[in-house]
Enzyme design. Structure first.
Site, PDB file in Angstrom:
ATOM      1  N   GLU A 136      -9.573  -1.721   5.076  1.00  0.00           N
ATOM      2  CA  GLU A 136     -10.149  -1.403   6.467  1.00  0.00           C
ATOM      3  C   GLU A 136     -11.461  -2.313   6.812  1.00  0.00           C
ATOM      4  OE1 GLU A 136      -8.529   0.245   8.447  1.00  0.00           O
ATOM      5  OE2 GLU A 136      -7.668   2.203   7.721  1.00  0.00           O
ATOM      6  N   ASP A 159       0.816  -1.153  -0.038  1.00  0.00           N
ATOM      7  CA  ASP A 159       0.019  -0.064   0.074  1.00  0.00           C
ATOM      8  C   ASP A 159       0.896   1.208  -0.091  1.00  0.00           C
ATOM      9  OD1 ASP A 159       0.984  -0.393   2.466  1.00  0.00           O
ATOM     10  OD2 ASP A 159      -1.131  -0.658   3.480  1.00  0.00           O
ATOM     11  N   ASP A 194      -7.547  -2.104  14.016  1.00  0.00           N
ATOM     12  CA  ASP A 194      -9.011  -2.301  13.321  1.00  0.00           C
ATOM     13  C   ASP A 194      -9.227  -3.546  12.688  1.00  0.00           C
ATOM     14  OD1 ASP A 194      -7.620  -1.562  11.234  1.00  0.00           O
ATOM     15  OD2 ASP A 194      -8.936   0.068  10.621  1.00  0.00           O
ATOM     16  N   HIS A 198      -7.149  -4.333   9.891  1.00  0.00           N
ATOM     17  CA  HIS A 198      -6.832  -4.089   8.430  1.00  0.00           C
ATOM     18  C   HIS A 198      -5.600  -5.116   8.213  1.00  0.00           C
ATOM     19  CE1 HIS A 198      -4.470  -0.017   9.376  1.00  0.00           C
ATOM     20  NE2 HIS A 198      -3.710  -1.239   9.342  1.00  0.00           N
TER      21      HIS A 198
HETATM   22  P1  PGA Z   1       2.128  -1.293  12.716  1.00  0.00           P
HETATM   23  O1  PGA Z   1       0.949  -1.245  11.475  1.00  0.00           O
HETATM   24  O2  PGA Z   1       3.043  -2.224  12.212  1.00  0.00           O
HETATM   25  O3  PGA Z   1       2.771   0.224  12.821  1.00  0.00           O
HETATM   26  O4  PGA Z   1       1.512  -1.593  14.178  1.00  0.00           O
HETATM   27  C1  PGA Z   1       0.297  -2.498  11.228  1.00  0.00           C
HETATM   28  C2  PGA Z   1      -0.701  -2.046  10.248  1.00  0.00           C
HETATM   29  O5  PGA Z   1      -1.411  -1.012  10.341  1.00  0.00           O
HETATM   30  O6  PGA Z   1      -1.051  -2.770   9.481  1.00  0.00           O
END
Ligand code: PGA
Length: 243
Positions: A143, A67, A136, A138
């Site tokens: 999302e 992404d 959340d 994702h």
């Molecule tokens: P993080 O994010 O590794 O910074 O916890 C994970 C994500 O949002 O996929």
């Protein structure tokens, strides 16, 4: 699903890097899906060390990132382009022409999403996709509510994600509200998945993703249907699972 629980982040990162290294040794032209965020940073650091100390060769691999924020140029310090070059590619010998990161600052985003999907196909599909998970649920920037048949597209970020990612920006108002992301179907087509999570703040969502019902409310729960997933957690992120 194979679940490995390590003592802490350091051990998780080493285990994940050894896993990736093994795959590269087995298939020097591996097509590797990469993630950003804080979770894989330790893994990337270990892979850099393996390159520098043991000569682990990345010259044959192709990479596809999950992404990118919409509207951030590759040179923006919070863009995932910048992150990937800073934290991995500048320190290993992957060929530039084999690095694919979605471009968030192109004019025609829709057409670009098709192009990105086509590039993945042209390279034979993703062999191994590394994933983190958002609080959340994702994966990539898919999302809650993302369709299980979704493909690479533009998505509006969930307020939880905007809040969580604001720690990397000067203020929450600077966090882009949209992103490009591989879809859930794109991710599920990877032949193998390496799923990483660390920290107490991930414990609840990890349990819901790995053991809860399969629902678009928790996008990562779709991974329960993938035939080849390895999960590496630290003890804190594993606190609420029963497996
Ligand atoms: P993080 O994010 O590794 O910074 O916890 C994970 C994500 O949002 O996929």
């Amino acid at each position: 699903m194979k679940v490995i629980i390590k003592k802490d982040y350091e051990e998780l990162s080493l285990e994940a890097a050894i896993f990736v290294k093994q795959k590269i040794l087995e298939k020097p032209n591996l097509v590797l899906g990469l993630a950003t965020g804080s979770t894989p940073l330790g893994t990337y650091q270990k892979l850099i060390e393996m390159h520098q100390k043991e000569g682990l060769d990345f010259s044959g691999i192709t990479t596809f990132n999950l992404d990118e924020y919409v509207g951030l140029a590759a040179s923006h310090p919070q863009s995932y382009h910048y992150y990937m070059w800073e934290n991995l590619f500048n320190h290993i010998n992957t060929k530039k022409e084999n690095v694919f990161i979605p471009k968030g600052a192109v004019k025609d985003l829709k057409e670009y999403c098709h192009f990105y999907e086509n590039q993945i196909k042209k390279r034979g599909g993703i062999d191994l996709q590394i994933l983190g998970i958002g609080r959340d649920g994702h994966i990539g920037f898919n999302e809650p509510g993302s369709a299980f048949n979704s493909r690479t597209r533009v998505i509006s970020l969930d307020p939880v994600t905007v809040q969580d990612n604001s720690r990397f920006f000067n203020s929450i108002s600077e966090v882009p509200r949209k992103a490009l992301t591989m879809g859930l179907a794109t991710i599920m087509e990877a032949r193998e998945i390496l799923f990483l999570a660390n920290g107490e703040h991930k414990a609840e969502i990890v349990a819901r993703a790995l053991e809860g019902s399969i629902t678009t409310k928790v996008p990562a729960s779709i991974l329960q249907k993938h035939p080849c997933v390895t999960v590496i957690l630290d003890q804190e992120a594993a606190m609420q699972i029963t497996i």
